[in-house]
Design an enzyme around this catalytic site. Structure first.
Site, short mmCIF file in Angstrom:
data_model
loop_
_atom_site.label_atom_id
_atom_site.label_comp_id
_atom_site.label_asym_id
_atom_site.label_seq_id
_atom_site.Cartn_x
_atom_site.Cartn_y
_atom_site.Cartn_z
N HIS A 59 3.45 4.90 2.87
CA HIS A 59 4.62 4.57 3.68
C HIS A 59 5.89 5.16 3.10
CE1 HIS A 59 1.89 1.86 5.61
NE2 HIS A 59 1.76 1.11 4.53
N HIS A 63 -0.13 0.96 9.65
CA HIS A 63 -1.42 1.42 9.14
C HIS A 63 -2.29 1.89 10.29
CE1 HIS A 63 0.09 -1.92 6.65
NE2 HIS A 63 -0.16 -1.09 5.67
N GLY A 115 0.82 -1.20 0.00
CA GLY A 115 0.00 0.00 0.00
C GLY A 115 0.85 1.25 0.00
#
Lengths: 333, 333
Positions: free
Chosen positions: A57, A219, A54
């Site tokens: 980051h 997250h 995802g």
């Protein structure tokens, strides 16, 4: 939600587009499907290394594409795994005939989608090996992961495996080095604030003005406990204590100490954390032989920090020191 | 106030202490009075370069101490000028007999204290030249400054002057290069959020949930106007428009484009800003020949960004490309 964005739907493509222009000496970007690849890929005879996951980051992973590190990075939507399709495309783009290593953080979605992509690439005749990174000691088995989560230690796996691939190691050897790094690195983090995923528009969790979350995931997943704010030195003792409990050091052993900002942490705070962590290691007779301090595996604008310790040996130290030229990590060239 | 600190009084010394351990291959720190200096200083026959100012803007300035950039940095208390004493000590520590250049951001306190320090060092037989950086186009004359403020363009002055000193230019030539860079760089920033100075414990200003401050200073000083949040592309047009109004480019000229995070801005947002800024420059026929994107001149955890444009020529481009080895900027070695 106050963010420097246009349409939340376009955050990843616009950011990747900007990244590719800013670093056009190192990378190019494909936008359909989305991935970032070394501008000289594929390199004939070199093992290719692909990572991804995802977005949100950054600089992980696109910031680590370049000489001596990753050959390609596949950014999914913010905090959401990329689908197999771009992973396959990236794998093909970096295959120079020596096979491709997938470095995958241990989240259920990432693991499944990289597995599917590896099968599809194999069906097309590309040899793929995979290494799962699971360095976070905070929690085991959760809504997001079977086993431990992969967090900032991923950067160390990518750097050291990348150096092995760059010097000409074959696929099995590069995978073995990556596995070795993962087996010798541990991490734990803390959050002072939450972050806001653009398409959600709201913080993913809330912390009171005097609360922090020990063992936070990247997250915003829950950690070990929510406690009252403490002085930095006490927080460092908690994080590093958990890391060293999980992977004890003998006096005289060498460590790489990574103090990683979560994205919104001022640099003075990172160095205050680093200072106490280095002191604790010195008190235990551990030599901090290499250090890395900065924002490397972030959670958007989250304030917080993680501490990673890698147990070095001569081989890992030499591969760490090898030249690297990426947007976010560069030395020796 | 939630921060990873111990006693607010010790923020600077603890952060500098940690910085010096983490980067002991490049720098050492003196703690009484506080300054950071290249570990190989003084270098006989080389012009020394010293910068400094209030802390809270890291990596500015200590993160730019090393080969090809600064010889020493003098961090004051957070957002507060260092006194003349450590500036004198740093000046003496880097004097290799070829004189010392002070690079000073244009704030009244910094200017006065560096002037006093230059006089004291001169009385001790050290030749000192000073260059004032005032790249911020947002406001002129304020509570903090006579004239314009010095902001992120300082990084470009330090890099390019540092390269000139490293190649052996004499003091007058290094000062002339620094002056040239300052004359060719313009910056404007925006804040989405305020930051909290540790010893104050409260935000230095407040912005409503839908407000941003256009033309913000790096200490949270007021800018040109407070407006409702807009899409990133519209904000970029405001910032870059002001920069280019102040320093027009002819089609075909080369630019270095610096997109600087204020400390708490996610990297995806910096690249979304960079993307539109690069597009606007391209639309005007300007070639973005060099780029820098990241947190270089920050305001603690403030969310926001500044855009700087430097008008390049062959000399400045060559000095920009010259090797540099500091904690925060490194290439070529």
């Amino acid at each position: 939600m106050k963010k420097l964005i246009n349409d939340p739907k376009n955050v990843v493509t616009e950011a990747v587009g900007g990244f590719a222009i800013a670093h056009s000496d190192i990378v190019r970007a494909e936008l359909d499907p989305v991935f970032v690849v070394r501008s000289d890929a594929p390199r004939a005879g070199k093992v290719g290394i692909v990572s991804g996951g995802g977005s949100g980051h950054e600089p992980l992973h696109a910031g680590f594409v370049g000489y001596g590190m990753l050959d390609a990075a596949v950014p999914g939507p913010v905090f959401t795994s990329p689908t197999p399709d771009p992973i396959v495309a990236a794998t093909k783009a970096v295959d120079g005939g020596a096979g491709v290593l997938h470095i995958v953080k241990n989240y259920t979605g990432d693991v499944l989608n990289f597995e599917t992509a590896a099968d599809l690439a194999a069906a097309d005749g590309i040899e793929v090996a995979s290494v799962i990174v699971d360095d976070d000691v905070a929690v085991k088995d959760s809504l997001y992961t079977a086993g431990r989560r992969g967090v900032a230690g991923t950067v160390l796996v990518e750097k050291i495996a990348g150096a092995a691939a760059e010097r000409g190691d074959d696929l099995a050897a590069v995978a073995a080095i990556a596995t070795k790094v993962n087996s010798r690195v541990r991490t734990m983090g803390v959050a002072l604030t939450a972050c806001v995923v653009p398409h959600a528009g709201e913080p993913s969790f809330t912390l009171a003005d005097d609360e922090i979350e020990i063992g936070i995931g990247i997250h915003g997943e829950p950690g070990r406990e929510r406690i009252k704010l403490e002085p930095a030195d006490a927080i460092v003792a908690r994080l590093l204590g958990a890391v060293l409990d999980d992977m004890p050091f003998a006096a005289g052993e060498d460590a790489l100490l990574l103090v990683n900002g979560m994205g919104g942490t001022p640099q003075v705070e990172l160095y205050i954390v680093y200072r106490r962590a280095a002191e604790i290691l010195a008190e235990r007779g551990v030599t901090v032989a290499r250090s890395l301090v900065g924002n490397f595996t972030t959670s958007l604008e989250m304030q917080g920090v993680s501490i990673s310790v890698l147990k070095l040996d001569d081989e890992l130290t030499a591969l760490w020191d090898a030249p690297v030229q990426t947007a976010a990590l560069r030395w020796g060239r």
